[in-house]
Design an enzyme around this catalytic site. Structure first.
Site, mmCIF file in Angstrom:
data_model
loop_
_atom_site.group_PDB
_atom_site.id
_atom_site.type_symbol
_atom_site.label_atom_id
_atom_site.label_comp_id
_atom_site.label_asym_id
_atom_site.label_seq_id
_atom_site.Cartn_x
_atom_site.Cartn_y
_atom_site.Cartn_z
ATOM 1 N N ARG A 158 16.970 2.407 27.533
ATOM 2 C CA ARG A 158 17.282 1.572 26.247
ATOM 3 C C ARG A 158 18.797 0.859 26.340
ATOM 4 O O ARG A 158 19.575 1.729 27.103
ATOM 5 C CB ARG A 158 17.074 2.142 24.957
ATOM 6 C CG ARG A 158 15.672 2.971 24.635
ATOM 7 C CD ARG A 158 15.672 3.726 23.516
ATOM 8 N NE ARG A 158 14.501 4.302 23.146
ATOM 9 C CZ ARG A 158 13.969 5.542 23.574
ATOM 10 N NH1 ARG A 158 14.808 6.360 24.334
ATOM 11 N NH2 ARG A 158 12.836 6.027 23.252
ATOM 12 N N LYS A 182 16.989 8.533 21.652
ATOM 13 C CA LYS A 182 16.789 8.767 20.227
ATOM 14 C C LYS A 182 16.434 10.005 19.801
ATOM 15 O O LYS A 182 16.001 10.920 20.512
ATOM 16 C CB LYS A 182 15.389 7.878 19.955
ATOM 17 C CG LYS A 182 15.495 6.430 20.025
ATOM 18 C CD LYS A 182 14.176 5.692 19.468
ATOM 19 C CE LYS A 182 14.224 4.319 19.650
ATOM 20 N NZ LYS A 182 13.199 3.617 18.994
ATOM 21 N N HIS A 290 15.524 -5.159 26.535
ATOM 22 C CA HIS A 290 13.960 -4.435 26.649
ATOM 23 C C HIS A 290 13.274 -5.073 27.466
ATOM 24 O O HIS A 290 12.159 -4.302 27.802
ATOM 25 C CB HIS A 290 13.505 -4.171 24.973
ATOM 26 C CG HIS A 290 13.930 -3.054 24.366
ATOM 27 N ND1 HIS A 290 14.610 -2.094 24.275
ATOM 28 C CD2 HIS A 290 12.383 -2.350 24.112
ATOM 29 C CE1 HIS A 290 14.234 -1.158 23.956
ATOM 30 N NE2 HIS A 290 13.103 -0.800 23.557
ATOM 31 N N ARG A 293 13.256 -3.016 30.537
ATOM 32 C CA ARG A 293 12.569 -1.615 30.095
ATOM 33 C C ARG A 293 11.002 -2.053 30.073
ATOM 34 O O ARG A 293 10.297 -1.069 30.891
ATOM 35 C CB ARG A 293 12.928 -1.366 28.724
ATOM 36 C CG ARG A 293 12.164 0.025 28.323
ATOM 37 C CD ARG A 293 12.917 0.463 26.944
ATOM 38 N NE ARG A 293 12.390 1.467 26.354
ATOM 39 C CZ ARG A 293 12.485 2.751 26.621
ATOM 40 N NH1 ARG A 293 13.166 3.169 27.535
ATOM 41 N NH2 ARG A 293 11.993 3.659 25.769
ATOM 42 N N HIS A 316 9.804 8.619 25.307
ATOM 43 C CA HIS A 316 8.963 8.328 24.465
ATOM 44 C C HIS A 316 8.525 9.728 23.687
ATOM 45 O O HIS A 316 7.949 10.709 24.665
ATOM 46 C CB HIS A 316 7.491 7.534 24.658
ATOM 47 C CG HIS A 316 7.746 6.281 24.585
ATOM 48 N ND1 HIS A 316 6.904 5.301 25.558
ATOM 49 C CD2 HIS A 316 9.031 5.322 24.278
ATOM 50 C CE1 HIS A 316 7.553 3.992 25.456
ATOM 51 N NE2 HIS A 316 8.722 4.234 24.781
ATOM 52 N N TYR A 325 1.781 -0.082 27.461
ATOM 53 C CA TYR A 325 2.143 -0.876 28.766
ATOM 54 C C TYR A 325 0.724 -0.602 29.564
ATOM 55 O O TYR A 325 0.455 -1.487 30.628
ATOM 56 C CB TYR A 325 3.189 -0.093 29.425
ATOM 57 C CG TYR A 325 4.294 -0.040 28.891
ATOM 58 C CD1 TYR A 325 5.155 -1.192 28.737
ATOM 59 C CD2 TYR A 325 5.211 1.158 28.174
ATOM 60 C CE1 TYR A 325 6.277 -1.531 28.081
ATOM 61 C CE2 TYR A 325 6.237 0.936 27.377
ATOM 62 C CZ TYR A 325 6.957 -0.288 27.570
ATOM 63 O OH TYR A 325 7.863 -0.429 26.766
#
Length: 344
Positions: A158, A182, A290, A293, A316, A325
Site C-alpha cells: 500500500r 493496517k 493502488h 497493487r 489482507h 483478484y
C-alpha cells in the site's frame, strides 16, 4: 478511557477520535475518514437541534444516510459513513457513554463490487522501460520515481506502507522489505532483482542529492534564526560548523524515499508520481498507487500463485478481500476467450 462527563456530541466524537488514534493502531487515513464522516454527522445533528449524544438514535442515523443517498453520494461513501458511525456508537456503548448501541441496527447499501484497474504485463514493461530511460541521466527525481514504481509493482504494498519504509527495513541480500500495515501489523515482503537494482541506484546516487537539499534548507533556517543571537548560538564550536539534521521520522535521515525538497516522501507525492506515469496509458479507472497493487496481485494469480500466498503478500486479514483478484483474472480470461476462440 477516562470517564466521559461532557455529553456534547462534538466533544464525545473528539474523545472517540483520540481513542482510535492511540489505542487501536489504525492508519492515519482511516482516522481521517472517521473524522470527516463524524464531522458530517455532528453538522447534520446540529441542523436538527441535536447537540448532545443522547439525541443520537437509530432514526437520526437512518435519516443521515438517507439524506446522503438523496444528495447522490456514491454507495461506497454511504457504506463508509455507516461503518464510521457504527464504530463510534459501539465505542460509546462499550465505554458506558451510551446505554445502548443505536448503530448496531444500522444498515447501509453495500459498496458496488467494482473490479480494480489492472495494467497489462506488456504495458508495465513499457512504463518501467520509460522510467529507466529517464533515470539514465542521474536525475535524482527520476531515479526515485523509478525505484518507487518498481517497488510498488514488485511488492504490491500500500502507499501508506511505502512512505513509511526506512532504509534499515530493506534487506538487499535477501531481497525483502519490512513494512507496517493496517492495524499495526508488520510483515516482510519479497521483491525482485529489478527492484533491488533500482533501489541501489536511488540510494547511492539519487537519495544523497535530495537529502543534501533538506540539510541545506535546515542549516539556512538555523543560521537565519540564530542571526540575532550570534552564529552558532547554543552550539559548541565543533557543532557550529556542521549542518543540523532533521529529527528521525520527519526528515530524510531514516526515510527510504525522499520528496523533491528532501523531506520524507508523502502519500500525495506518490500519487503525483504514479499519475504522471499512468497519464498516457490507455484505459479507464483510477490512476493512483493502488493500481500497481491490483496489477501485481492479478499478475501473480495469472502466473499460478496460490491465493493464500497472495493474501499473505498483500497483508489482507481476510481471504475474501483477496478473492476480488480472482474475479479480475476470470474477467480477463473471459475476454481472451471471446476474442480468441472461434466459437466464442
Amino acid at each position: 478511557m477516562a470517564e466521559q462527563t461532557d455529553d456534547r456530541l462534538v466533544v464525545v466524537v473528539e474523545a472517540f477520535l483520540t481513542h482510535v488514534r492511540s489505542a487501536r493502531g489504525l492508519s492515519e487515513q482511516t482516522v481521517r475518514a472517521y473524522a470527516s464522516d463524524l464531522e458530517q454527522l455532528v453538522a447534520f445533528a446540529d441542523d436538527r437541534g441535536i447537540a448532545t449524544l443522547d439525541g443520537v438514535g437509530l432514526e437520526l442515523l437512518r435519516d443521515w444516510l438517507w439524506e446522503a443517498d438523496q444528495r447522490g453520494l456514491a454507495r461506497s461513501t454511504i457504506a463508509r459513513r455507516s461503518s464510521s458511525v457504527r464504530a463510534f456508537t459501539r465505542w460509546a456503548s462499550e465505554s458506558g457513554v451510551l446505554p445502548t448501541d443505536p448503530g448496531a441496527r444500522l444498515r447501509a447499501p453495500k459498496s458496488a463490487a467494482h473490479l480494480p484497474r489492472v495494467v497489462g504485463s506488456d504495458q508495465v514493461r513499457v512504463l518501467l522501460d520509460g522510467l529507466a530511460s529517464r533515470a539514465s541521466g542521474d536525475d535524482p527525481v527520476a531515479l526515485r520515481d523509478l525505484a518507487v514504481v518498481e517497488l510498488l509493482y514488485a511488492t504490491a504494498i500500500r502507499v501508506g506502507e511505502l512512505v513509511g519504509i526506512d532504509l534499515t527495513a530493506v534487506d538487499r541480500s535477501r531481497l525483502t522489505v519490512r513494512v507496517l500495515g493496517k492495524g499495526g501489523r508488520e510483515r516482510v515482503v519479497p521483491f525482485g532483482v529489478p527492484a533491488r537494482d533500482a533501489l541501489e541506484t536511488w540510494t547511492s546516487r539519487g537519495r544523497p542529492v535530495l537529502a543534501a537539499r533538506a540539510a541545506a534548507r535546515t542549516d539556512a533556517a538555523v543560521s537565519s534564526a540564530g542571526a540575532g543571537a550570534g552564529a552558532g548560538a547554543g552550539r559548541s564550536p565543533a557543532e557550529a560548523g556542521r549542518p543540523r539534521i532533521a529529527a528521525a521520522g520527519t526528515g530524510p535521515d531514516g526515510a527510504l524515499f525522499l520528496g523533491d525538497r528532501g523531506g520524507r516522501l508523502g502519500t500525495r507525492g506518490v500519487y503525483r508520481i504514479v499519475a504522471r506515469v499512468l497519464e498516457d496509458l490507455p484505459g479507464e479507472g483510477p490512476s493512483g498507487p493502488h493500481t500497481f497493487r491490483h496489477t501485481a496481485a492479478t499478475h501473480l494469480l495469472d502466473g499460478g500463485a496460490d491465493l493464500r500466498a497472495v493474501q499473505e503478500l498483500l497483508g489482507h486479514a481476510s481471504l475474501g478481500t483477496t478473492q476480488i483478484y480472482t474475479h479480475v483474472s476470470s474477467a480477463r480470461l473471459r475476454e481472451v476467450y471471446r476474442t480468441a476462440h472461434p466459437r466464442a
